[in-house]
Design a protein around this motif. Structure first.
Motif, PDB file in Angstrom:
ATOM      1  N   LYS A  71     -28.760 -21.241  19.411  1.00 21.89           N
ATOM      2  CA  LYS A  71     -28.277 -20.028  19.978  1.00 21.89           C
ATOM      3  C   LYS A  71     -29.631 -20.362  21.556  1.00 21.89           C
ATOM      4  O   LYS A  71     -29.403 -20.185  22.417  1.00 21.89           O
ATOM      5  CB  LYS A  71     -29.456 -19.247  18.966  1.00 21.89           C
ATOM      6  CG  LYS A  71     -30.159 -17.331  19.892  1.00 21.89           C
ATOM      7  CD  LYS A  71     -29.156 -17.213  20.393  1.00 21.89           C
ATOM      8  CE  LYS A  71     -27.873 -16.528  19.606  1.00 21.89           C
ATOM      9  NZ  LYS A  71     -26.506 -15.694  20.039  1.00 21.89           N
ATOM     10  N   MET A  72     -30.520 -21.785  21.207  1.00 26.27           N
ATOM     11  CA  MET A  72     -31.292 -21.990  21.891  1.00 26.27           C
ATOM     12  C   MET A  72     -30.516 -22.664  23.273  1.00 26.27           C
ATOM     13  O   MET A  72     -30.456 -22.229  24.467  1.00 26.27           O
ATOM     14  CB  MET A  72     -32.400 -22.879  22.301  1.00 26.27           C
ATOM     15  CG  MET A  72     -33.157 -23.643  23.298  1.00 26.27           C
ATOM     16  SD  MET A  72     -34.586 -25.422  22.166  1.00 26.27           S
ATOM     17  CE  MET A  72     -35.693 -23.690  21.472  1.00 26.27           C
ATOM     18  N   LYS A  73     -29.267 -23.164  22.667  1.00 24.38           N
ATOM     19  CA  LYS A  73     -28.194 -23.217  23.464  1.00 24.38           C
ATOM     20  C   LYS A  73     -27.714 -22.756  24.807  1.00 24.38           C
ATOM     21  O   LYS A  73     -27.030 -23.046  25.244  1.00 24.38           O
ATOM     22  CB  LYS A  73     -27.830 -24.815  22.685  1.00 24.38           C
ATOM     23  CG  LYS A  73     -26.299 -25.618  23.899  1.00 24.38           C
ATOM     24  CD  LYS A  73     -25.660 -26.366  23.337  1.00 24.38           C
ATOM     25  CE  LYS A  73     -24.611 -27.540  23.756  1.00 24.38           C
ATOM     26  NZ  LYS A  73     -23.977 -28.374  23.006  1.00 24.38           N
ATOM     27  N   GLU A  74     -27.365 -22.104  23.682  1.00 30.39           N
ATOM     28  CA  GLU A  74     -26.038 -21.041  24.114  1.00 30.39           C
ATOM     29  C   GLU A  74     -27.091 -19.723  25.826  1.00 30.39           C
ATOM     30  O   GLU A  74     -26.696 -19.531  26.154  1.00 30.39           O
ATOM     31  CB  GLU A  74     -25.942 -20.041  22.942  1.00 30.39           C
ATOM     32  CG  GLU A  74     -25.007 -20.186  22.105  1.00 30.39           C
ATOM     33  CD  GLU A  74     -24.841 -18.940  21.024  1.00 30.39           C
ATOM     34  OE1 GLU A  74     -25.400 -17.771  20.811  1.00 30.39           O
ATOM     35  OE2 GLU A  74     -23.556 -19.188  19.673  1.00 30.39           O
ATOM     36  N   GLY A  75     -28.383 -19.906  24.714  1.00 32.06           N
ATOM     37  CA  GLY A  75     -29.356 -19.427  25.594  1.00 32.06           C
ATOM     38  C   GLY A  75     -29.396 -19.559  27.005  1.00 32.06           C
ATOM     39  O   GLY A  75     -29.594 -19.414  28.447  1.00 32.06           O
ATOM     40  N   ALA A  76     -29.497 -21.014  27.275  1.00 31.68           N
ATOM     41  CA  ALA A  76     -29.200 -22.167  28.067  1.00 31.68           C
ATOM     42  C   ALA A  76     -28.497 -21.340  29.170  1.00 31.68           C
ATOM     43  O   ALA A  76     -28.529 -21.884  30.060  1.00 31.68           O
ATOM     44  CB  ALA A  76     -30.668 -23.407  27.724  1.00 31.68           C
ATOM     45  N   TRP A 116     -30.810 -14.379  15.579  1.00 35.75           N
ATOM     46  CA  TRP A 116     -29.653 -14.837  15.999  1.00 35.75           C
ATOM     47  C   TRP A 116     -28.423 -16.155  15.190  1.00 35.75           C
ATOM     48  O   TRP A 116     -29.595 -16.405  13.878  1.00 35.75           O
ATOM     49  CB  TRP A 116     -30.183 -16.128  16.590  1.00 35.75           C
ATOM     50  CG  TRP A 116     -31.652 -16.644  16.487  1.00 35.75           C
ATOM     51  CD1 TRP A 116     -32.847 -15.792  16.595  1.00 35.75           C
ATOM     52  CD2 TRP A 116     -32.099 -17.867  15.491  1.00 35.75           C
ATOM     53  NE1 TRP A 116     -33.615 -16.197  16.286  1.00 35.75           N
ATOM     54  CE2 TRP A 116     -33.355 -17.827  15.048  1.00 35.75           C
ATOM     55  CE3 TRP A 116     -31.872 -18.693  14.490  1.00 35.75           C
ATOM     56  CZ2 TRP A 116     -34.535 -18.746  13.657  1.00 35.75           C
ATOM     57  CZ3 TRP A 116     -32.205 -19.021  13.789  1.00 35.75           C
ATOM     58  CH2 TRP A 116     -34.247 -18.761  13.320  1.00 35.75           C
ATOM     59  N   GLY A 117     -27.811 -16.559  15.004  1.00 35.87           N
ATOM     60  CA  GLY A 117     -26.902 -17.560  14.244  1.00 35.87           C
ATOM     61  C   GLY A 117     -25.674 -16.628  13.874  1.00 35.87           C
ATOM     62  O   GLY A 117     -25.405 -15.989  14.686  1.00 35.87           O
ATOM     63  N   THR A 118     -24.772 -16.863  12.744  1.00 36.15           N
ATOM     64  CA  THR A 118     -23.964 -16.475  12.517  1.00 36.15           C
ATOM     65  C   THR A 118     -24.158 -15.031  11.974  1.00 36.15           C
ATOM     66  O   THR A 118     -24.690 -15.001  10.813  1.00 36.15           O
ATOM     67  CB  THR A 118     -23.308 -17.044  11.850  1.00 36.15           C
ATOM     68  OG1 THR A 118     -22.763 -18.907  12.222  1.00 36.15           O
ATOM     69  CG2 THR A 118     -21.983 -16.258  11.395  1.00 36.15           C
ATOM     70  N   LYS A 119     -23.812 -14.108  12.325  1.00 32.77           N
ATOM     71  CA  LYS A 119     -23.808 -12.153  11.060  1.00 32.77           C
ATOM     72  C   LYS A 119     -22.324 -12.521  10.156  1.00 32.77           C
ATOM     73  O   LYS A 119     -21.706 -12.663  10.903  1.00 32.77           O
ATOM     74  CB  LYS A 119     -23.980 -11.827  12.580  1.00 32.77           C
ATOM     75  CG  LYS A 119     -25.014 -11.686  13.994  1.00 32.77           C
ATOM     76  CD  LYS A 119     -25.489 -10.300  14.789  1.00 32.77           C
ATOM     77  CE  LYS A 119     -26.229 -10.356  15.394  1.00 32.77           C
ATOM     78  NZ  LYS A 119     -26.315  -9.718  16.693  1.00 32.77           N
TER      79      LYS A 119
END
Length: 335
Positions: free
Chosen positions: A44-49, A332-335
């Motif tokens: 999720k951090m990578k997605e946000g960046a 965050w992560g798989t829902k």
């Protein structure tokens, strides 16, 4: 319609090429180094960046260690990103002390280094820190555990990260403070152990190791009734051990993370409460600071708290918390 003279076409083409080259040169390179590529928190951090970099016209180059604790992999990533022209590098350090020389080498080359999620040691080695207040995260679940087990004699097990890591120490000691037990302050990397804590073990934030750690704790004391876990993967592993021993209903589990799987575990009663943190926000703020530095020369500095919220299925009087739906909306992560 009359065609423009050839020399004018050539001039226009050259002008266009120069404009394109300038646009490319103006695209700042932002590096991101996480602890691992697979942990949902860092995914999720990578997605946000990546989303923030696209929004602001920057180029994101991401790398990661092979596992939590892989300092050598992070050092190599830092060196490669500097060579690739990164103006700012965002890093979630696996080893707060060992990474320091590599950070200082990068800074000597004019690179701004921002720590995400975990501080360096000393904390001011990085130019700035965007992270959860991990001591507060621990306090929140400590307060909840205290309220939820009022009237019982606490028999506590604590599944930590690994020795010397500041995040692990902050969450551990924050939990004890929230519970009202003797502890160290937020700056200490030592783990306090009051008499009520009958077992402490390292989980490395890992499900399998969390299960093994809990099995060992149950062998030391089968009467454990409160379990602190560093994060939700460790909590899930510990729950498996408790279930195998027929004790899953006897132990109140609290944790930190707020990932989608962890929030689901709160909803189904595996975890009583968790402190939710926000990796996407950390990364987006770090990228924005990196773009600002590339374009104006202004460096980010100091510590920025990216927020933490207690999520619980069953609220406790005097403890501020939000419900599972709120946690699921922000997880965050798989829902």
């Amino acid at each position: 319609m009359q065609r423009p003279p050839a020399f004018l076409l050539s001039a226009l083409a050259l002008s266009g090429a120069m404009a394109c080259g300038l646009a490319q040169a103006a695209e700042p390179v932002i590096g991101l180094i996480t602890k691992t590529e697979t942990n949902p928190f860092f995914v999720k951090m990578k997605e946000g960046a990546a989303a923030e970099a696209k929004k602001l016209g920057a180029k994101l180059v991401a790398a990661a260690g092979k596992a939590d604790g892989d300092n050598a992999g992070q050092v190599t990533a830092l060196e490669n990103l500097v060579a690739a022209g990164a103006k700012t590098i965002l890093i979630a350090p696996s080893d707060a002390k060992a990474i320091v020389p590599a950070i200082r080498k990068a800074q000597a080359r004019g690179v701004m280094v921002i720590a995400l999620d975990s501080p360096t040691e000393p904390m001011d080695v990085a130019d700035a820190l965007f992270a959860t207040d991990n001591y507060k995260a621990g306090e929140l679940i400590g307060q909840y555990a205290k309220a939820a087990t009022a009237g019982k004699t606490p028999v506590i097990a604590m599944l930590d990260l690994y020795p010397g890591h500041p995040v692990g120490a902050q969450r551990h000691n924050g939990f004890l403070k929230g519970f009202g037990l003797p502890t160290h302050d937020a700056k200490s990397n030592e783990l306090a152990r009051p008499a009520e804590v009958v077992c402490m073990a390292d989980s490395f934030g890992n499900r399998a190791k969390g299960q093994t750690a809990m099995e060992n704790c149950l062998q030391k004391n089968p009467d454990i009734n409160i379990l602190y876990t560093l994060n939700e993967p460790a909590a899930a592993g510990a729950y498996n051990a408790l279930k195998a021993a027929g004790k899953e209903r006897n132990v109140l589990i609290v944790s930190v993370d707020g990932g989608c799987a962890g929030i689901a575990d709160v909803g189904r009663g595996v975890i009583a409460a968790t402190s939710q943190q926000y990796p996407l926000r950390m990364a987006a703020m770090g990228v924005a600071a990196g773009v600002e530095y590339a374009r104006t020369g202004k460096k980010a500095s100091g510590y920025t708290d990216t927020g933490v919220t207690l999520i619980a299925a069953t609220p406790q009087a005097g403890v501020d918390s939000k419900d599972v739906k709120t946690g699921a909306d922000l997880c965050w992560g798989t829902k």
